[in-house]
Design a protein around this motif. Structure first.
Motif, PDB file in Angstrom:
ATOM      1  N   ALA A  53       0.803  -1.223   0.000  1.00  0.00           N
ATOM      2  CA  ALA A  53       0.000   0.000   0.000  1.00  0.00           C
ATOM      3  C   ALA A  53       0.833   1.269   0.000  1.00  0.00           C
ATOM      4  O   ALA A  53       0.290   2.371  -0.183  1.00  0.00           O
ATOM      5  CB  ALA A  53      -0.935  -0.008   1.205  1.00  0.00           C
ATOM      6  N   THR A  54       2.146   1.139   0.188  1.00  0.00           N
ATOM      7  CA  THR A  54       3.006   2.331   0.226  1.00  0.00           C
ATOM      8  C   THR A  54       3.365   2.846  -1.162  1.00  0.00           C
ATOM      9  O   THR A  54       3.972   3.912  -1.275  1.00  0.00           O
ATOM     10  CB  THR A  54       4.305   2.049   1.015  1.00  0.00           C
ATOM     11  OG1 THR A  54       5.071   1.034   0.338  1.00  0.00           O
ATOM     12  CG2 THR A  54       3.999   1.605   2.441  1.00  0.00           C
ATOM     13  N   VAL A  55       3.020   2.097  -2.214  1.00  0.00           N
ATOM     14  CA  VAL A  55       3.284   2.547  -3.582  1.00  0.00           C
ATOM     15  C   VAL A  55       1.967   2.539  -4.360  1.00  0.00           C
ATOM     16  O   VAL A  55       1.094   1.709  -4.110  1.00  0.00           O
ATOM     17  CB  VAL A  55       4.325   1.657  -4.294  1.00  0.00           C
ATOM     18  CG1 VAL A  55       5.701   1.840  -3.661  1.00  0.00           C
ATOM     19  CG2 VAL A  55       3.911   0.189  -4.267  1.00  0.00           C
ATOM     20  N   PRO A  56       1.807   3.465  -5.308  1.00  0.00           N
ATOM     21  CA  PRO A  56       0.535   3.540  -6.048  1.00  0.00           C
ATOM     22  C   PRO A  56       0.347   2.423  -7.057  1.00  0.00           C
ATOM     23  O   PRO A  56      -0.775   2.133  -7.471  1.00  0.00           O
ATOM     24  CB  PRO A  56       0.607   4.902  -6.736  1.00  0.00           C
ATOM     25  CG  PRO A  56       2.068   5.193  -6.863  1.00  0.00           C
ATOM     26  CD  PRO A  56       2.709   4.576  -5.645  1.00  0.00           C
ATOM     27  N   SER A  57       1.459   1.789  -7.488  1.00  0.00           N
ATOM     28  CA  SER A  57       1.357   0.702  -8.457  1.00  0.00           C
ATOM     29  C   SER A  57       2.607  -0.158  -8.373  1.00  0.00           C
ATOM     30  O   SER A  57       3.560   0.181  -7.663  1.00  0.00           O
ATOM     31  CB  SER A  57       1.202   1.241  -9.885  1.00  0.00           C
ATOM     32  OG  SER A  57       2.439   1.743 -10.370  1.00  0.00           O
ATOM     33  N   ALA A  58       2.600  -1.268  -9.127  1.00  0.00           N
ATOM     34  CA  ALA A  58       3.765  -2.155  -9.169  1.00  0.00           C
ATOM     35  C   ALA A  58       4.811  -1.657 -10.153  1.00  0.00           C
ATOM     36  O   ALA A  58       5.876  -2.277 -10.285  1.00  0.00           O
ATOM     37  CB  ALA A  58       3.337  -3.576  -9.541  1.00  0.00           C
ATOM     38  N   GLU A  59       4.547  -0.548 -10.847  1.00  0.00           N
ATOM     39  CA  GLU A  59       5.507   0.037 -11.796  1.00  0.00           C
ATOM     40  C   GLU A  59       5.997  -0.982 -12.822  1.00  0.00           C
ATOM     41  O   GLU A  59       7.178  -1.090 -13.117  1.00  0.00           O
ATOM     42  CB  GLU A  59       6.697   0.647 -11.049  1.00  0.00           C
ATOM     43  CG  GLU A  59       6.360   1.877 -10.227  1.00  0.00           C
ATOM     44  CD  GLU A  59       5.993   3.083 -11.078  1.00  0.00           C
ATOM     45  OE1 GLU A  59       6.326   3.063 -12.289  1.00  0.00           O
ATOM     46  OE2 GLU A  59       5.363   4.011 -10.553  1.00  0.00           O
ATOM     47  N   GLY A  60       5.051  -1.765 -13.358  1.00  0.00           N
ATOM     48  CA  GLY A  60       5.386  -2.715 -14.419  1.00  0.00           C
ATOM     49  C   GLY A  60       5.880  -4.066 -13.957  1.00  0.00           C
ATOM     50  O   GLY A  60       6.076  -4.979 -14.769  1.00  0.00           O
ATOM     51  N   VAL A  61       6.088  -4.255 -12.647  1.00  0.00           N
ATOM     52  CA  VAL A  61       6.526  -5.549 -12.130  1.00  0.00           C
ATOM     53  C   VAL A  61       5.331  -6.501 -12.127  1.00  0.00           C
ATOM     54  O   VAL A  61       4.228  -6.137 -11.708  1.00  0.00           O
ATOM     55  CB  VAL A  61       7.105  -5.414 -10.709  1.00  0.00           C
ATOM     56  CG1 VAL A  61       7.502  -6.787 -10.160  1.00  0.00           C
ATOM     57  CG2 VAL A  61       8.297  -4.470 -10.706  1.00  0.00           C
ATOM     58  N   VAL A  62       5.533  -7.724 -12.596  1.00  0.00           N
ATOM     59  CA  VAL A  62       4.467  -8.726 -12.660  1.00  0.00           C
ATOM     60  C   VAL A  62       4.961 -10.016 -12.023  1.00  0.00           C
ATOM     61  O   VAL A  62       6.032 -10.518 -12.372  1.00  0.00           O
ATOM     62  CB  VAL A  62       4.033  -9.009 -14.114  1.00  0.00           C
ATOM     63  CG1 VAL A  62       2.955 -10.094 -14.142  1.00  0.00           C
ATOM     64  CG2 VAL A  62       3.522  -7.738 -14.781  1.00  0.00           C
ATOM     65  N   LEU A  63       4.171 -10.557 -11.094  1.00  0.00           N
ATOM     66  CA  LEU A  63       4.424 -11.879 -10.521  1.00  0.00           C
ATOM     67  C   LEU A  63       3.386 -12.842 -11.075  1.00  0.00           C
ATOM     68  O   LEU A  63       2.175 -12.613 -10.926  1.00  0.00           O
ATOM     69  CB  LEU A  63       4.327 -11.841  -8.997  1.00  0.00           C
ATOM     70  CG  LEU A  63       4.327 -13.211  -8.295  1.00  0.00           C
ATOM     71  CD1 LEU A  63       5.669 -13.926  -8.488  1.00  0.00           C
ATOM     72  CD2 LEU A  63       4.008 -13.070  -6.814  1.00  0.00           C
ATOM     73  N   VAL A  64       3.841 -13.899 -11.741  1.00  0.00           N
ATOM     74  CA  VAL A  64       2.952 -14.981 -12.170  1.00  0.00           C
ATOM     75  C   VAL A  64       3.230 -16.164 -11.250  1.00  0.00           C
ATOM     76  O   VAL A  64       4.248 -16.840 -11.377  1.00  0.00           O
ATOM     77  CB  VAL A  64       3.204 -15.376 -13.638  1.00  0.00           C
ATOM     78  CG1 VAL A  64       2.230 -16.480 -14.055  1.00  0.00           C
ATOM     79  CG2 VAL A  64       3.047 -14.163 -14.557  1.00  0.00           C
ATOM     80  N   PRO A  65       2.332 -16.446 -10.278  1.00  0.00           N
ATOM     81  CA  PRO A  65       2.627 -17.438  -9.244  1.00  0.00           C
ATOM     82  C   PRO A  65       2.312 -18.873  -9.666  1.00  0.00           C
ATOM     83  O   PRO A  65       1.544 -19.589  -9.014  1.00  0.00           O
ATOM     84  CB  PRO A  65       1.743 -16.986  -8.085  1.00  0.00           C
ATOM     85  CG  PRO A  65       0.566 -16.379  -8.750  1.00  0.00           C
ATOM     86  CD  PRO A  65       1.076 -15.730 -10.009  1.00  0.00           C
ATOM     87  N   ALA A  66       2.945 -19.304 -10.742  1.00  0.00           N
ATOM     88  CA  ALA A  66       2.699 -20.658 -11.258  1.00  0.00           C
ATOM     89  C   ALA A  66       3.648 -21.643 -10.576  1.00  0.00           C
ATOM     90  O   ALA A  66       4.367 -22.395 -11.245  1.00  0.00           O
ATOM     91  CB  ALA A  66       2.878 -20.677 -12.772  1.00  0.00           C
ATOM     92  N   PHE A  67       3.634 -21.683  -9.255  1.00  0.00           N
ATOM     93  CA  PHE A  67       4.566 -22.532  -8.520  1.00  0.00           C
ATOM     94  C   PHE A  67       4.283 -24.021  -8.745  1.00  0.00           C
ATOM     95  O   PHE A  67       5.199 -24.844  -8.665  1.00  0.00           O
ATOM     96  CB  PHE A  67       4.491 -22.213  -7.024  1.00  0.00           C
ATOM     97  CG  PHE A  67       4.773 -20.775  -6.718  1.00  0.00           C
ATOM     98  CD1 PHE A  67       6.018 -20.224  -6.945  1.00  0.00           C
ATOM     99  CD2 PHE A  67       3.772 -19.954  -6.228  1.00  0.00           C
ATOM    100  CE1 PHE A  67       6.272 -18.892  -6.674  1.00  0.00           C
ATOM    101  CE2 PHE A  67       4.016 -18.615  -5.950  1.00  0.00           C
ATOM    102  CZ  PHE A  67       5.271 -18.081  -6.178  1.00  0.00           C
ATOM    103  N   ALA A  68       3.034 -24.348  -9.007  1.00  0.00           N
ATOM    104  CA  ALA A  68       2.662 -25.723  -9.353  1.00  0.00           C
ATOM    105  C   ALA A  68       1.915 -25.721 -10.674  1.00  0.00           C
ATOM    106  O   ALA A  68       0.951 -26.455 -10.868  1.00  0.00           O
ATOM    107  CB  ALA A  68       1.815 -26.347  -8.247  1.00  0.00           C
TER     108      ALA A  68
END
Length: 478
Positions: A319-334
């Motif tokens: 919540a301390t930043v307005p956006s992820a600034e283009g960072v993307v996590l795809v949580p396909a761990f399984a």
């Protein structure tokens, strides 16, 4: 003495119990954690006895909270309702002793075995069950346990709890849980002989299937409970949440944010290849559903990666930043669940630069949960009229606002943490003749879309997902 239904909600990481009155009030609650182990990559196990003991502890805490310091019964328990984790499989012998670990719904040890099944089996699965062959569902896990204990009984977690609650007298399951095994014919409303043969699971090893409110025996030798209390209703947890949310009309969508996520919407009739059975009472209620493998688990993983104490701290950092600034996590761990169904996909963290901070990564994890819900709702035909959210992660206003922004549609978050327990209890009270319809009186937190960059964010996410995949296919919800 007031009367109440004792609702037990046995989930992946916790067992909860709640005493719920006929007007839907939660009189008291209790909770106990459940251990989970990963002995090998892709293996997810639990101890059947640990699950049972956690249920007993949750019940004891709930009953003690109701009686207070006097430690005398303050509520008459008139029935029991069960809401349970789905697809996970337990095996036990004729004396009731477990023959091994619970194979969790996240467990993918049978992926290679599933991939080698003839295409004809997958075609029958889609036509009969509305699902697809995947290691998440119960039948491959049942086959794995039976290969090691050929004489065992096998069942989903509801069967295991019914067995123990009834003093090891009953081997029963509800139709909604049976529908998640790949063995239950949704039109015949019975185990499919064709699928039993295809997966090599003998009918004798399986529970008797009953409608969700048909009665499942009565208590015997359960600490803290009198003998003879009827088990009135049984629902799978995601189904119980949809029931509790009052999502009974086309266009209403329920999204549960747990370890994984379930997105469900009711449909008027069974659709081969894209359906599941939500519950069975005097008639079957079908639903389109998409299952996400890693949502709350992705938040917990990211919190650990960033050295944070818990998911709450992750949300605060995000919540301390307005956006992820283009960072993307795809949580396909399984791998990826619905709508992609690619178990060979691998997790990725992309779009970072020298200005990326821990807060941007935290924000990307929040975005990932909401994006995955959108991936499923995008495949649901017709107009979305309502999205009602429930589950532990919905306490985060940041996540719920992000969901509304990425969905482009308002979101209603239930202010009741015990929604699955309430759903099962409401079905139980309805069965014994009480007038319920509790969802009409429930309060919700409302979130309206405010962002203007939805299309760009969704496109960036889609590009990142495609890059993680090995076998792109046409998305489908189930």
């Amino acid at each position: 003495m007031p009367q109440a239904v004792l609702a037990v909600d046995q989930g992946t990481t916790n067992s909860k119990a709640a005493l719920i009155s006929a007007d839907g009030r939660v009189l008291s609650t209790g909770s106990s954690p459940v251990a989970l182990t990963t002995p090998h990559p892709g293996w997810v196990e639990q101890d059947p006895e640990n699950i049972w003991q956690s249920v007993l502890k949750a019940i004891a805490l709930c009953l003690n909270a109701a009686s207070g310091a006097a430690r005398t019964p303050a509520v008459e328990v008139v029935g029991i309702a069960l809401s349970t984790q789905r697809e996970s499989v337990v095996g036990w012998d004729r004396s009731g002793r477990p023959v091994g670990s619970v194979l969790g719904w996240q467990d993918v040890r049978t992926s290679s075995w599933c991939a080698q099944l003839p295409a004809a089996v997958d075609e029958v699965v889609r036509r009969r069950t509305g699902l697809r062959v995947d290691a998440m569902f119960s039948a491959p896990k049942m086959r794995w346990l039976l290969d090691r204990s050929p004489d065992a009984r096998v069942g989903t977690v509801d069967s295991w709890l019914i067995h123990r609650l009834t003093g090891c007298r009953e081997h029963l399951t509800d139709a909604g849980n049976a529908a998640r095994t790949l063995l239950y014919d949704l039109t015949a409303l019975d185990w499919s002989t064709e699928l039993l043969e295809g997966f090599g699971v003998p009918r004798a090893a399986l529970a008797e299937v009953r409608p969700s409110n048909a009665g499942f025996g009565s208590t015997k030798d359960v600490p803290g409970l009198s003998d003879g209390i009827p088990i009135v209703a049984v629902l799978a947890d995601s189904h119980a949440a949809m029931y509790g949310q009052g999502c009974t009309q086309t266009g209403m969508v329920k999204a549960t944010y747990g370890t994984g996520s379930s997105v469900m919407t009711p449909v008027d009739e069974f659709v081969p290849g894209g359906c599941t059975l939500a519950w069975l009472t005097d008639h079957p209620v079908y639903a389109l559903e998409g299952n996400i493998v890693s949502s709350g688990a992705a938040l917990a993983w990211t919190a650990d990666l960033l050295g944070l104490p818990d998911v709450g701290a992750l949300m605060a950092l995000a919540a301390t930043v307005p956006s992820a600034e283009g960072v993307v996590l795809v949580p396909a761990f399984a791998g990826l669940g619905a709508p992609h169904w690619d178990r060979e996909a691998r997790a990725a963290l992309t779009g970072m630069s020298s200005s990326t901070t821990r807060a941007h990564i935290a924000r990307a994890a929040v975005d990932a949960v909401a994006h995955q819900i959108c991936d499923i709702t995008d495949t649901i035909p017709g107009e979305l009229t309502t999205l009602r959210a429930d589950g532990g992660a919905t306490v985060s206003d940041l996540l719920m606002q992000t969901q509304a922004d990425l969905l482009g549609h308002p979101v209603e978050a239930a202010d009741v943490p015990e929604i699955s327990a309430l759903g099962a209890a409401e079905l139980a009270w309805t069965t014994v003749g009480a007038s319920t319809n509790w969802s009409q009186h429930r309060t919700y937190r409302h979130f309206t879309p405010t962002a203007t960059d939805r299309t760009h964010r969704r496109t960036t996410w889609s590009t990142a997902v495609t890059a993680t995949r090995t076998t792109p296919t046409q998305p489908t919800p189930t």
